[in-house]
Structure formats: structure tokens, C-alpha cells
Design an enzyme around this catalytic site. Structure first.
Site, PDB file in Angstrom:
ATOM      1  N   LYS A   1       0.811  -1.226   0.000  1.00  8.82           N
ATOM      2  CA  LYS A   1       0.000   0.000   0.000  1.00  8.82           C
ATOM      3  C   LYS A   1       0.842   1.272   0.000  1.00  8.82           C
ATOM      4  O   LYS A   1       0.418   2.297  -0.518  1.00  8.82           O
ATOM      5  CB  LYS A   1      -0.960   0.015   1.203  1.00  8.82           C
ATOM      6  CG  LYS A   1      -2.098  -0.976   1.062  1.00  8.82           C
ATOM      7  CD  LYS A   1      -3.077  -0.862   2.217  1.00  8.82           C
ATOM      8  CE  LYS A   1      -4.150  -1.933   2.120  1.00  8.82           C
ATOM      9  NZ  LYS A   1      -5.135  -1.837   3.199  1.00  8.82           N
TER      10      LYS A   1
ATOM     11  N   ASP B   1      -9.910   2.793   2.083  1.00  9.66           N
ATOM     12  CA  ASP B   1      -9.977   2.196   3.431  1.00  9.66           C
ATOM     13  C   ASP B   1     -10.609   3.172   4.423  1.00  9.66           C
ATOM     14  O   ASP B   1     -11.432   2.794   5.255  1.00  9.66           O
ATOM     15  CB  ASP B   1      -8.573   1.824   3.921  1.00  9.66           C
ATOM     16  CG  ASP B   1      -8.088   0.504   3.334  1.00  9.66           C
ATOM     17  OD1 ASP B   1      -8.930  -0.343   2.996  1.00  9.66           O
ATOM     18  OD2 ASP B   1      -6.864   0.332   3.213  1.00  9.66           O
TER      19      ASP B   1
HETATM   20  P1  NAP Z   1      -0.004  -3.313   9.781  1.00  8.36           P
HETATM   21  O1  NAP Z   1       0.209  -2.124   8.926  1.00  8.36           O
HETATM   22  O2  NAP Z   1       0.981  -4.438   9.723  1.00  8.36           O
HETATM   23  O3  NAP Z   1      -0.097  -2.786  11.325  1.00  8.36           O
HETATM   24  C1  NAP Z   1      -0.297  -3.692  12.358  1.00  8.36           C
HETATM   25  C2  NAP Z   1      -0.291  -2.942  13.694  1.00  8.36           C
HETATM   26  O4  NAP Z   1      -0.656  -3.912  14.694  1.00  8.36           O
HETATM   27  C3  NAP Z   1       1.053  -2.361  14.090  1.00  8.36           C
HETATM   28  O5  NAP Z   1       0.835  -1.131  14.721  1.00  8.36           O
HETATM   29  C4  NAP Z   1       1.603  -3.383  15.082  1.00  8.36           C
HETATM   30  O6  NAP Z   1       2.365  -2.829  16.137  1.00  8.36           O
HETATM   31  C5  NAP Z   1       0.345  -3.911  15.719  1.00  8.36           C
HETATM   32  N1  NAP Z   1       0.532  -5.291  16.178  1.00  8.36           N
HETATM   33  C6  NAP Z   1       0.814  -6.385  15.426  1.00  8.36           C
HETATM   34  N2  NAP Z   1       0.909  -7.468  16.207  1.00  8.36           N
HETATM   35  C7  NAP Z   1       0.695  -7.038  17.486  1.00  8.36           C
HETATM   36  C8  NAP Z   1       0.675  -7.698  18.755  1.00  8.36           C
HETATM   37  N3  NAP Z   1       0.894  -9.024  18.845  1.00  8.36           N
HETATM   38  N4  NAP Z   1       0.403  -6.956  19.844  1.00  8.36           N
HETATM   39  C9  NAP Z   1       0.185  -5.633  19.762  1.00  8.36           C
HETATM   40  N5  NAP Z   1       0.212  -4.954  18.598  1.00  8.36           N
HETATM   41  C10 NAP Z   1       0.455  -5.658  17.478  1.00  8.36           C
HETATM   42  O7  NAP Z   1      -1.420  -3.975   9.502  1.00  8.36           O
HETATM   43  P2  NAP Z   1      -2.760  -3.256   8.956  1.00  8.36           P
HETATM   44  O8  NAP Z   1      -2.730  -3.173   7.476  1.00  8.36           O
HETATM   45  O9  NAP Z   1      -2.990  -2.022   9.731  1.00  8.36           O
HETATM   46  O10 NAP Z   1      -3.862  -4.368   9.327  1.00  8.36           O
HETATM   47  C11 NAP Z   1      -4.134  -4.679  10.669  1.00  8.36           C
HETATM   48  C12 NAP Z   1      -5.446  -5.463  10.784  1.00  8.36           C
HETATM   49  O11 NAP Z   1      -6.526  -4.675  10.305  1.00  8.36           O
HETATM   50  C13 NAP Z   1      -5.470  -6.758   9.989  1.00  8.36           C
HETATM   51  O12 NAP Z   1      -6.149  -7.740  10.740  1.00  8.36           O
HETATM   52  C14 NAP Z   1      -6.269  -6.395   8.753  1.00  8.36           C
HETATM   53  O13 NAP Z   1      -6.947  -7.511   8.207  1.00  8.36           O
HETATM   54  C15 NAP Z   1      -7.267  -5.394   9.348  1.00  8.36           C
HETATM   55  N6  NAP Z   1      -7.787  -4.466   8.325  1.00  8.36           N
HETATM   56  C16 NAP Z   1      -9.102  -4.589   8.000  1.00  8.36           C
HETATM   57  C17 NAP Z   1      -9.643  -3.747   7.074  1.00  8.36           C
HETATM   58  C18 NAP Z   1     -11.117  -3.882   6.745  1.00  8.36           C
HETATM   59  O14 NAP Z   1     -11.518  -3.440   5.659  1.00  8.36           O
HETATM   60  N7  NAP Z   1     -11.925  -4.407   7.640  1.00  8.36           N
HETATM   61  C19 NAP Z   1      -8.855  -2.769   6.435  1.00  8.36           C
HETATM   62  C20 NAP Z   1      -7.497  -2.660   6.798  1.00  8.36           C
HETATM   63  C21 NAP Z   1      -6.966  -3.536   7.757  1.00  8.36           C
HETATM   64  P3  NAP Z   1       3.936  -2.480  16.012  1.00  8.36           P
HETATM   65  O15 NAP Z   1       4.007  -1.140  15.330  1.00  8.36           O
HETATM   66  O16 NAP Z   1       4.373  -2.441  17.421  1.00  8.36           O
HETATM   67  O17 NAP Z   1       4.552  -3.590  15.208  1.00  8.36           O
END
Ligand code: NAP
Length: 279
Positions: free
Chosen positions: A73, A109
Site C-alpha cells: 500500500k 480504506d
Molecule cells: P499493519 O500495517 O501491519 O499494522 C499492524 C499494527 O498492529 C502495528 O501497529 C503493530 O504494532 C500492531 N501489532 C501487530 N501485532 C501485534 C501484537 N501481537 N500486539 C500488539 N500490537 C500488534 O497492519 P494493517 O494493514 O494495519 O492491518 C491490521 C489489521 O486490520 C489486519 O487484521 C487487517 O486484516 C485489518 N484491516 C481490515 C480492514 C477492513 O476493511 N476491515 C482494512 C485494513 C486492515 P507495532 O508497530 O508495534 O509492530
């Protein structure tokens, strides 16, 4: 000439670029939408190994539009010809529109978040705690701020929370401060609790009663441990499923200029996730 270039009307080929993409529900949802809309269109997911060549392929093959997902992205931006205002501010693109070989990057998004949330509760005036500082957090926080809510970002890596708060102009706190936080709504944007780790919860369940409403961006499962705990504690809950449907619906509007069949899109995603209304 054959292929996408010769297709007429609003048909054509749309693609998903990501890695991995095997479990994505986007092809199912988009194809169901096109069928319902009577469009001669297809949607194909590609596990991308070389993003630059994949983007050249959009131009070369005359592909009308693309969805972009993890981990591309942000890195896709430098390969595009222009960005809409929101994608530029967010620094993330999840949608590409091919305008005769000129590729425009957009972000749906944040619109998906906004529509899903405001389908239940007004954002304006609410204090919203956003858990996480990745792409989902960025979209959620942007949507809240734009609609007149206030945001505090909490993240495991506090430096990332600080950086995002600085970029968007909002507050941040270390994750450990969550029990004492005064916010009306909690939004989880971390993957904690996502299938196959459904039993995990990103915050202690005991604190969920502190919030009037809790939203999870995760949509698989639809009822996460977080949402089940929040409901038991008396909070209003919003699943990530509606955000997923709404971000895809907005992509269809951008690509075709037509109104997508939201109800049919919800239905196929719910069926694929094995949920029925009211679950
Ligand atoms: P991302 O960019 O990889 O960000 C993940 C975030 O979660 C980071 O801030 C990370 O913290 C934190 N994290 C990961 N593992 C963790 C843990 N074990 N404990 C605490 N914090 C943790 O991912 P993303 O794109 O934002 O997506 C995240 C989630 O949102 C996914 O499940 C995705 O499917 C969902 N999502 C859904 C939609 C929808 O349309 N419904 C849209 C977008 C995303 P650190 O910075 O400390 O690593």
C-alpha cells in the site's frame, strides 16, 4: 486485439495485487457485485513477486483498476502517475484507477471505516482510541479526524504511535496506559485475534467495560474475542466486515461510476465467513 482492451462498456478486468492473497475474499465479493450489476467484468488476485513489473502490467494489459493490499500500500505510490488528495495525505494507496494508461492512486480504506462506523454511530465529537499504528490505524484515525472526532493512538511500538500522531495531528499514549484512558470508543487495528488466533485479545478483557463502543477492523472471525468481551461488558460493537464491504464498494464506484450492490456483497462475504445475520 483480444482481452481487456476490447471489452465494452464498464466491463474489463480488475486485479488484486498483494502477497499473500490466497485467503482474500475480495475476488468473491467483487465478482458477485459485477454479476449482480450485469457487468461483463472479472476480478483476479495476483500474488505479486515484483511490484514494479506488476504495475507496468496494468498499463500494458489495459487493466481498468486494481486493489492493492499488504505489503504494497505504501511502496506502490512511487510507481503511479498521480494520487488523490486523501491517498497523498494518508501516504497509502489501496486502489488504482487506470485512466488510459495514466495510473491514479486512491484510498478507500478510510471511506470504508467512516461508512461502517457512521452506519451505527456518529463520529463527530467522539473521543476514539485507536489501537495500532499501521495502515489500518492510519485510515481509521484519518477518518475520525476528518469527521470531527478526536483520536488517541496506542501502539506496542510507542515510537510508531508518536510518529503517526505527529503526522495526523492527534494524541498518542503508550499501550500500557489503556486501562486509565478516557475515551468513549476503542478501535482495534492490530491483527491480534485474527483467524487462526481467534482466542487472542489485544487488550485485557476486564477493561472493555470502560468503553461505550468497540470496533474491530478484523473481519475473520466476524465476532472476535475483543468484540465478544465488549458485548458482554455492555458496549456497542462494530465488526470489520462492513468496513471491508464498504472499501470494496467504493472501489467499484471509482472504477465503474456505478452504484455497487452492497447487500449482495455483504451476503457473499458473510456466507464465506460462515456467519448469519445477528451472529
Ligand atoms: P499493519 O500495517 O501491519 O499494522 C499492524 C499494527 O498492529 C502495528 O501497529 C503493530 O504494532 C500492531 N501489532 C501487530 N501485532 C501485534 C501484537 N501481537 N500486539 C500488539 N500490537 C500488534 O497492519 P494493517 O494493514 O494495519 O492491518 C491490521 C489489521 O486490520 C489486519 O487484521 C487487517 O486484516 C485489518 N484491516 C481490515 C480492514 C477492513 O476493511 N476491515 C482494512 C485494513 C486492515 P507495532 O508497530 O508495534 O509492530
Amino acid at each position: 486485439m483480444t482481452g481487456a482492451m476490447t471489452r465494452s462498456g464498464q466491463g474489463g478486468v480488475y486485479v488484486l495485487l498483494g502477497n499473500p492473497v490466497a485467503h482474500s475474499l475480495s475476488p468473491l465479493m467483487h465478482k458477485a457485485a459485477y454479476r449482480t450489476m450485469g457487468l461483463d467484468a472479472d476480478y483476479v488476485a495476483f500474488q505479486v513477486e515484483d511490484l514494479k513489473r506488476a504495475v507496468e502490467g496494468i498499463r500494458g494489459l489495459g487493466i481498468r483498476g486494481a486493489s492493492v493490499t499488504i505489503p504494497f500500500k505504501e511502496s506502490v505510490i512511487s510507481l503511479l502517475d498521480e494520487l488523490d488528495e486523501e491517498a497523498r495525505t494518508l501516504g497509502a494507496v489501496n486502489t488504482i484507477l487506470n485512466q488510459g494508461g495514466r495510473l491514479k492512486g486512491c484510498n478507500t480504506d478510510w471511506i470504508g471505516f467512516s461508512r461502517a462506523f457512521e452506519g451505527h454511530l456518529e463520529i463527530k465529537g467522539k473521543s476514539i482510541a485507536v489501537l495500532g499504528a499501521g495502515g489500518g490505524a492510519r485510515a481509521a484515525a484519518f477518518a475520525v479526524l476528518r469527521a470531527g472526532g478526536s483520536v488517541v493512538i496506542l501502539n506496542r511500538n510507542v515510537k510508531r504511535a508518536q510518529q503517526l500522531a505527529y503526522e495526523l495531528g492527534c494524541e498518542y499514549e503508550p499501550l500500557e496506559g489503556i486501562a486509565k484512558l478516557e475515551a468513549e470508543v476503542l478501535v482495534n487495528t492490530t491483527p491480534v485475534g485474527m483467524s487462526p488466533h481467534e482466542w487472542e485479545c489485544p487488550v485485557p478483557v476486564e477493561i472493555l467495560g470502560n468503553f461505550k463502543a468497540v470496533m474491530d477492523l478484523i473481519y475473520n472471525p466476524v465476532r472476535t474475542r475483543l468484540l465478544r468481551g465488549a458485548k458482554e461488558a455492555g458496549a456497542f460493537v462494530i465488526s470489520g466486515l462492513e468496513m471491508f464491504v464498504q472499501q470494496g464498494a467504493e472501489q467499484i464506484r471509482i472504477w465503474t461510476g456505478m452504484e455497487p450492490p452492497l447487500e449482495r456483497m455483504r451476503q457473499v462475504v458473510m456466507e464465506a465467513l460462515g456467519v448469519t445475520r445477528g451472529d
